[in-house]
Design a protein around this motif. Sequence first.
Motif, PDB file in Angstrom:
ATOM      1  N   PRO A 196      97.338   2.454  44.703  1.00 17.56           N
ATOM      2  CA  PRO A 196      98.016   2.223  43.425  1.00 17.56           C
ATOM      3  C   PRO A 196      97.218   1.342  42.469  1.00 17.56           C
ATOM      4  CG  PRO A 196      99.024   0.917  45.173  1.00 17.56           C
ATOM      5  CD  PRO A 196      98.049   1.834  45.837  1.00 17.56           C
ATOM      6  N   ASP A 197      96.189   0.662  42.980  1.00 19.69           N
ATOM      7  CA  ASP A 197      95.359  -0.169  42.111  1.00 19.69           C
ATOM      8  C   ASP A 197      94.116   0.565  41.623  1.00 19.69           C
ATOM      9  OD1 ASP A 197      94.149  -0.037  44.578  1.00 19.69           O
ATOM     10  OD2 ASP A 197      93.955  -2.204  44.864  1.00 19.69           O
ATOM     11  N   SER A 198      94.022   1.866  41.897  1.00 26.75           N
ATOM     12  CA  SER A 198      92.894   2.670  41.421  1.00 26.75           C
ATOM     13  C   SER A 198      93.063   2.994  39.940  1.00 26.75           C
ATOM     14  CB  SER A 198      92.803   3.977  42.214  1.00 26.75           C
ATOM     15  OG  SER A 198      92.546   3.731  43.577  1.00 26.75           O
ATOM     16  N   SER A 199      91.978   3.495  39.336  1.00 25.91           N
ATOM     17  CA  SER A 199      92.004   3.955  37.949  1.00 25.91           C
ATOM     18  C   SER A 199      91.441   5.369  37.917  1.00 25.91           C
ATOM     19  CB  SER A 199      91.162   3.035  37.055  1.00 25.91           C
ATOM     20  OG  SER A 199      91.612   1.703  37.125  1.00 25.91           O
ATOM     21  N   ALA A 200      92.104   6.264  37.201  1.00 29.21           N
ATOM     22  CA  ALA A 200      91.636   7.656  37.142  1.00 29.21           C
ATOM     23  C   ALA A 200      92.093   8.295  35.841  1.00 29.21           C
ATOM     24  CB  ALA A 200      92.180   8.454  38.333  1.00 29.21           C
ATOM     25  N   TRP A 201      91.131   8.787  35.065  1.00 26.50           N
ATOM     26  CA  TRP A 201      91.430   9.394  33.765  1.00 26.50           C
ATOM     27  C   TRP A 201      90.775  10.762  33.639  1.00 26.50           C
ATOM     28  CZ3 TRP A 201      94.901   7.158  30.650  1.00 26.50           C
ATOM     29  CH2 TRP A 201      95.139   5.787  30.774  1.00 26.50           C
ATOM     30  N   LEU A 202      91.526  11.695  33.074  1.00 29.48           N
ATOM     31  CA  LEU A 202      90.976  12.972  32.623  1.00 29.48           C
ATOM     32  C   LEU A 202      90.790  12.861  31.117  1.00 29.48           C
ATOM     33  CD1 LEU A 202      90.285  16.003  32.626  1.00 29.48           C
ATOM     34  CD2 LEU A 202      92.758  16.482  32.663  1.00 29.48           C
ATOM     35  N   VAL A 203      89.556  13.050  30.652  1.00 30.16           N
ATOM     36  CA  VAL A 203      89.246  12.936  29.227  1.00 30.16           C
ATOM     37  C   VAL A 203      88.733  14.290  28.739  1.00 30.16           C
ATOM     38  CG1 VAL A 203      87.939  11.681  27.479  1.00 30.16           C
ATOM     39  CG2 VAL A 203      88.614  10.524  29.594  1.00 30.16           C
ATOM     40  N   THR A 204      89.341  14.812  27.686  1.00 25.82           N
ATOM     41  CA  THR A 204      88.983  16.148  27.195  1.00 25.82           C
ATOM     42  C   THR A 204      89.354  16.281  25.722  1.00 25.82           C
ATOM     43  OG1 THR A 204      89.297  18.544  27.567  1.00 25.82           O
ATOM     44  CG2 THR A 204      91.217  17.112  27.876  1.00 25.82           C
ATOM     45  N   ASP A 205      88.812  17.303  25.084  1.00 27.59           N
ATOM     46  CA  ASP A 205      89.218  17.606  23.706  1.00 27.59           C
ATOM     47  C   ASP A 205      90.057  18.871  23.654  1.00 27.59           C
ATOM     48  OD1 ASP A 205      87.321  19.560  24.248  1.00 27.59           O
ATOM     49  OD2 ASP A 205      86.290  19.342  22.316  1.00 27.59           O
ATOM     50  N   SER A 206      90.439  19.371  24.837  1.00 27.54           N
ATOM     51  CA  SER A 206      91.143  20.654  24.912  1.00 27.54           C
ATOM     52  C   SER A 206      92.607  20.472  25.308  1.00 27.54           C
ATOM     53  CB  SER A 206      90.449  21.558  25.933  1.00 27.54           C
ATOM     54  OG  SER A 206      91.219  22.708  26.192  1.00 27.54           O
ATOM     55  N   GLU A 207      93.516  20.789  24.384  1.00 25.12           N
ATOM     56  CA  GLU A 207      94.942  20.729  24.702  1.00 25.12           C
ATOM     57  C   GLU A 207      95.324  21.797  25.720  1.00 25.12           C
ATOM     58  OE1 GLU A 207      97.837  19.961  21.703  1.00 25.12           O
ATOM     59  OE2 GLU A 207      96.330  19.388  20.210  1.00 25.12           O
ATOM     60  N   GLY A 251      95.712   8.633  33.909  1.00 24.70           N
ATOM     61  CA  GLY A 251      96.411   9.670  33.171  1.00 24.70           C
ATOM     62  C   GLY A 251      95.438  10.580  32.463  1.00 24.70           C
ATOM     63  N   ILE A 252      95.834  11.027  31.273  1.00 26.61           N
ATOM     64  CA  ILE A 252      95.061  12.012  30.512  1.00 26.61           C
ATOM     65  C   ILE A 252      94.822  11.470  29.103  1.00 26.61           C
ATOM     66  CG2 ILE A 252      95.041  14.352  29.568  1.00 26.61           C
ATOM     67  CD1 ILE A 252      96.850  15.172  31.927  1.00 26.61           C
ATOM     68  N   ILE A 253      93.599  11.636  28.628  1.00 23.05           N
ATOM     69  CA  ILE A 253      93.242  11.192  27.276  1.00 23.05           C
ATOM     70  C   ILE A 253      92.742  12.388  26.484  1.00 23.05           C
ATOM     71  CG2 ILE A 253      91.651   9.772  25.918  1.00 23.05           C
ATOM     72  CD1 ILE A 253      91.675   7.761  28.228  1.00 23.05           C
ATOM     73  N   LEU A 254      93.374  12.649  25.332  1.00 25.76           N
ATOM     74  CA  LEU A 254      92.964  13.744  24.449  1.00 25.76           C
ATOM     75  C   LEU A 254      92.103  13.164  23.331  1.00 25.76           C
ATOM     76  CD1 LEU A 254      93.106  16.710  23.531  1.00 25.76           C
ATOM     77  CD2 LEU A 254      95.176  16.105  22.237  1.00 25.76           C
ATOM     78  N   ALA A 255      90.854  13.619  23.284  1.00 28.28           N
ATOM     79  CA  ALA A 255      89.921  13.181  22.239  1.00 28.28           C
ATOM     80  C   ALA A 255      89.858  14.228  21.137  1.00 28.28           C
ATOM     81  CB  ALA A 255      88.536  12.962  22.842  1.00 28.28           C
TER      82      ALA A 255
END
Length: 441
Positions: A268-279, A314-318
């Motif tokens: 639970p103390d990890s960090s994980a992000w999906l970063v993309t420009d595609s909805e 989580g997820i980041i939309l660029a």
Amino acid sequence: MPDINIQRLKALSPEERAALVKRSEADLSFYLEKVRPIIEAVRTEGDDALVRFGRELDKAAPLTREGLKVSEAEFDEAFSLVDEKVIEAIRFGIGNIRSFHEQQAPEPMWLKEVRPGAFAGDRFTPINSVALYVPRGKGSFPSVTMMTSVPGVVAKVPNLAIFTPPGQDGKVDAATLVAARIAGVETIYKVGGAQAVAAAAYGTQTVKKAQKIVGPGSPWVVAAKRLLAGVIDPGLPAGPSESVILADSTVHGGLAAMDLLIEAEHGPDSSAWLVTDSEALIEEALEALPELWSRMSEMRVDFSRTVLTGRSGGIILAESMADACAFVNEYAPEHLEILSTKPFDYLGDITEAAEILLGPHTPVSIANFALGPNAVLPTSRGANTYGPLSVSDFVRRSSIGYVTEKGYPQMAAAARTLADYEGFSSHANAVSELRNAYLRG
């Protein structure tokens, strides 16, 4: 379906954007206060403190002073407890890791003639004693044993010792013992957490003092390393796992979701992000998550859900892949996957990542277990200044200088000019006519 944390990069304020890159161990104040008495107890009580903390914190009731160090019989028994398929996978991974680090190892010494008769270079010698920390709290990690042990063995460190928490049965994970022996390390202490860092720093009746400690750990370990940095070299900053999956529209979102869960399942103390420009990719990823979770253990599902619905994942939309790459550099992740059929198109834009894995066939799983480059990596934006654990972390570098009679006059003249300018009389005398008189006898 839980509420996955989804952020639109363009809409974030500077303060909100800064919060995204903050890691779980950024504020160690709680842990620092809790760790201080543990460190002091180990310093003053030695083995007795290690046994007490092993029983209280690791719930290892059978742990005794005599059993703090793994015996040869325990090593031998481990090979009968581990499936042969797992042993072969460990051998395969260690073979690749050893091959990689042998290529990485520096030449023992080099000298270059910088001026006629004047030579300068470097010599590399192994550090005398290094502690290798292998965590266990949220699972067993023979892979960390592989990654920490092999470069130390390649560097020819004469005293390598693994520190790892005991299980409730008072024993070390059998696969960890197998990996250690195959790698070439047979000193293992059943000690984890902050008490392991303290034992390595100060030594006890059983534990030999080390000059340096390497390996990833919880915020408790990170806090202990920080407090003991004046006693033992804490190595590169390696805290809870973190990753960024940088994905474009050339891959399916389900693939991105699958790889997003790799580091998210650590804890639970990890960090994980999906970063993309595609909805569209985001929609595919969200659609894939329930099926992926159905194929995971309950504990790993809970860990990854906590991460992806909290502030550290989580997820980041660029707005564009250029913006996405800029965010990756700002985040400076431990693990970075570039998920694209043309990953090299983005590689030139990435400067701040400890590990960069290219293309849809190079998931973090392969890098963690089998590929060869070291998977012990700097966390908490440590990639800004640190690289992966390497053979260089196990050696010390000495500068070498050698000036011959032929090269001395020119070197001495330059040195004396600068010594006079800076006002150092003895520096100037040492390269003056006074020296020449002694040299002539």
